[in-house]
Design an enzyme around this catalytic site. Structure first.
Site, short mmCIF file in Angstrom:
data_model
loop_
_atom_site.label_atom_id
_atom_site.label_comp_id
_atom_site.label_asym_id
_atom_site.label_seq_id
_atom_site.Cartn_x
_atom_site.Cartn_y
_atom_site.Cartn_z
N ARG A 1 0.99 -1.15 -0.10
CA ARG A 1 0.17 -0.01 0.01
C ARG A 1 0.89 1.22 -0.01
O ARG A 1 0.45 2.35 -0.66
CB ARG A 1 -0.98 -0.12 1.02
CG ARG A 1 -1.97 -0.79 0.92
CD ARG A 1 -2.98 -1.00 2.06
NE ARG A 1 -3.97 -1.72 1.71
CZ ARG A 1 -5.22 -2.21 2.71
NH1 ARG A 1 -4.66 -2.35 3.78
NH2 ARG A 1 -6.28 -2.87 2.01
N LYS B 1 -18.35 -15.54 4.22
CA LYS B 1 -19.67 -15.08 4.40
C LYS B 1 -20.50 -14.59 3.53
O LYS B 1 -20.10 -13.80 2.72
CB LYS B 1 -19.50 -14.18 5.70
CG LYS B 1 -19.27 -14.60 6.93
CD LYS B 1 -18.56 -13.59 7.82
CE LYS B 1 -19.32 -13.33 8.95
NZ LYS B 1 -19.21 -12.00 9.56
N GLY C 1 -8.63 -8.98 0.01
CA GLY C 1 -7.22 -9.28 0.57
C GLY C 1 -6.59 -10.70 0.30
O GLY C 1 -5.67 -10.93 -0.15
N GLY D 1 -13.80 -4.04 0.02
CA GLY D 1 -15.14 -3.76 0.08
C GLY D 1 -15.57 -2.69 -1.06
O GLY D 1 -16.48 -2.78 -1.43
P1 ADP Z 1 -11.49 -11.73 0.41
O1 ADP Z 1 -10.47 -11.27 1.38
O2 ADP Z 1 -10.72 -12.11 -0.86
O3 ADP Z 1 -12.73 -10.80 0.05
P2 ADP Z 1 -12.93 -13.00 2.12
O4 ADP Z 1 -12.14 -12.39 3.31
O5 ADP Z 1 -14.53 -12.90 2.09
O6 ADP Z 1 -11.90 -13.18 0.99
O7 ADP Z 1 -12.83 -14.72 2.68
C1 ADP Z 1 -11.60 -15.40 2.80
C2 ADP Z 1 -11.64 -16.36 3.89
O8 ADP Z 1 -12.66 -17.37 3.59
C3 ADP Z 1 -10.27 -17.07 3.91
O9 ADP Z 1 -9.80 -16.71 5.33
C4 ADP Z 1 -10.94 -18.77 3.76
O10 ADP Z 1 -10.19 -19.46 4.82
C5 ADP Z 1 -12.36 -18.54 4.09
N1 ADP Z 1 -13.15 -19.54 3.58
C6 ADP Z 1 -13.27 -20.07 2.22
N2 ADP Z 1 -14.03 -21.05 2.01
C7 ADP Z 1 -14.10 -21.54 3.15
C8 ADP Z 1 -14.82 -22.72 3.78
N3 ADP Z 1 -15.28 -23.71 3.02
N4 ADP Z 1 -14.95 -22.83 5.04
C9 ADP Z 1 -14.43 -21.73 6.10
N5 ADP Z 1 -13.99 -20.62 5.60
C10 ADP Z 1 -13.62 -20.64 4.42
MG MG Z 2 -10.70 -11.07 3.57
#
Ligand code: ADP
Ligand code: MG
Length: 394
Positions: A39, A200, A351, A374
């Site tokens: 960053r 989520k 991230g 976000g």
């Molecule tokens: P990003 O940062 O790319 O937006 P998120 O923060 O929404 O992604 O989600 C990432 C997290 O989701 C990771 O820590 C990953 O371990 C978790 N995750 C993905 N699939 C599963 C699963 N099947 N069960 C539990 N956690 C999961």
């Molecule tokens: Mg994340």
């Protein structure tokens, strides 16, 4: 988009002007040292251009969530020397972002010199977008530049409120580049393939609802897919899911059906009983009781990879499984490779998704890696970002 960019600002001249730049210097710190300076690097081009043009550059950012309290662990001080190194110029530091000490430091700041202010969120007025706090920040500036794309979806004092109190405002290079690239997802060359995953559904429900009728194909993975499978009446064992979101998932499925869009869910799964390296895994079509879905299965991964291969535009946010555990990372790796190999314009945000891409060394094969998780989701949904709207005034 009626937003003035940095070039327009520079064309009118900024020599000697106090330019307040809201950057995103929210870096991960470990033992007081910067663990990842991505960053800081991303903030440099805008700052360098302003310094070259003879501006008196005042840089502000948040770091972490100090919740309106001073916290030594969340001080921006360690960022000043790194910024100086990258800019090849001296960067002074002020222990507060408003008040007498800040005013004095800015008054002493020469043309072509840079001052970094302490963490904005040490003051509660920042996230509350308190008008007095916004005015106190604006006192330090003639010109305001917002370059903090990662917080552009928040109406905070330094991202929105301040703009009303300065003579001129403009978007920085990073912010402009993000908007330009993400615009491609809003008005895509078709087919547009979207892959959404992560932990989520509740985090990503709005983007799911917005992109379902917009995307030609939308692939769902990660833990949020189990809420969808539950909505279809399938068993999900002990998988991470949100039962209170099942009605929302049903609504998204119905909307996909109505709009004739393809919404793909996993049809095979990697399951485990423990989330740890070396855990026993199985590939199944139905998740047995007592087991957790930890990754999309190999057939699903191939199907999603095919969807990406056929796209002219692709957008990916959120890993397909618990990719932090090597045994559960294959689905995410397959999707990452497909995104890298696709001939499409490819945009990846989030991230964890970026971490997955970088771990695989595929970063330079993606058209655009968005620095704001976000904010990128809100923008591709078609929402107005408060940090951008605030710049539209001038
Ligand atoms: P990003 O940062 O790319 O937006 P998120 O923060 O929404 O992604 O989600 C990432 C997290 O989701 C990771 O820590 C990953 O371990 C978790 N995750 C993905 N699939 C599963 C699963 N099947 N069960 C539990 N956690 C999961
Ligand atoms: Mg994340």
């Amino acid at each position: 988009m009626a937003v003035a960019g940095l070039d327009e600002l520079l064309a009118r001249g900024v020599r000697g002007a106090r330019v307040f730049v809201r950057s995103d210097l929210n870096v991960p710190l470990r033992d007081g040292a910067i663990a990842d300076d991505t960053r800081v690097r991303a903030s440099v081009p805008t700052l360098a251009r302003l310094l070259e043009a003879g501006a008196r550059v005042v840089v502000a950012s948040h770091l972490g969530r100090p919740k309106g309290q001073r916290s030594e662990a969340l001080s921006l001080r360690p960022v000043a020397p790194r910024l100086a190194e990258l800019l090849g110029a001296g960067v002074s530091f002020c222990e507060d972002c408003i008040g007498e000490s800040a005013r004095r430091a800015v008054a002493e700041l020469g043309e072509g010199h840079c001052l970094l202010l302490e963490n904005l969120r040490f003051h509660a007025g920042e996230t509350k977008n308190d008008p007095d706090f916004a005015r106190a920040l604006a006192e330090l500036a003639d010109v305001y530049v917002n370059d903090a794309f990662g917080t552009a979806h928040r109406a905070h004092a330094s991202t929105a409120g301040i703009a009303a109190h300065v003579e001129r405002a403009a978007a920085g290079l990073l912010l402009l580049s993000e908007l330009e690239h993400l615009e491609v997802v809003r008005t895509p060359e078709r087919p547009l393939a979207v892959v959404l995953g992560g932990a989520k559904v509740s985090d990503k429900l709005a983007v799911l609802e917005a992109l379902t009728p917009h995307a030609d194909v939308l692939c769902v993975g990660g833990a949020m897919s189990y809420t969808f499978l539950a909505a279809q009446g399938q068993g999900v064992g002990r998988s991470l899911m949100e039962s209170d979101r099942v009605p929302d998932a049903k609504r998204v499925l119905a909307a996909a059906e109505q709009s004739g869009r393809r919404l793909l869910l996993p049809h095979d799964h990697v399951v485990a009983q423990k989330i740890e390296p070396g855990a026993e895994t199985r590939v199944v079509k139905e998740i047995p009781d007592g087991w957790m879905g930890v990754d999309i299965g190999p057939e699903t991964a191939e199907r999603y990879a095919e969807a990406l291969a056929g796209a002219r535009t692709l957008f990916w946010n959120g890993p397909m499984g618990i990719f932090e555990v090597p045994e559960f990372s294959h689905g995410t790796a397959r999707v990452a490779r497909a995104a890298a190999e696709a001939s499409a314009t490819s945009i990846v945000g989030g991230g964890d998704s970026l971490a997955a891409i970088n771990q695989l060394g595929l970063g330079d094969r993606i058209t655009h890696l968005s620095t704001g998780g976000g904010a990128s989701l809100e923008y591709v949904q078609g929402l107005v970002l408060p940090g951008v709207a605030a710049l539209e005034r001038t």
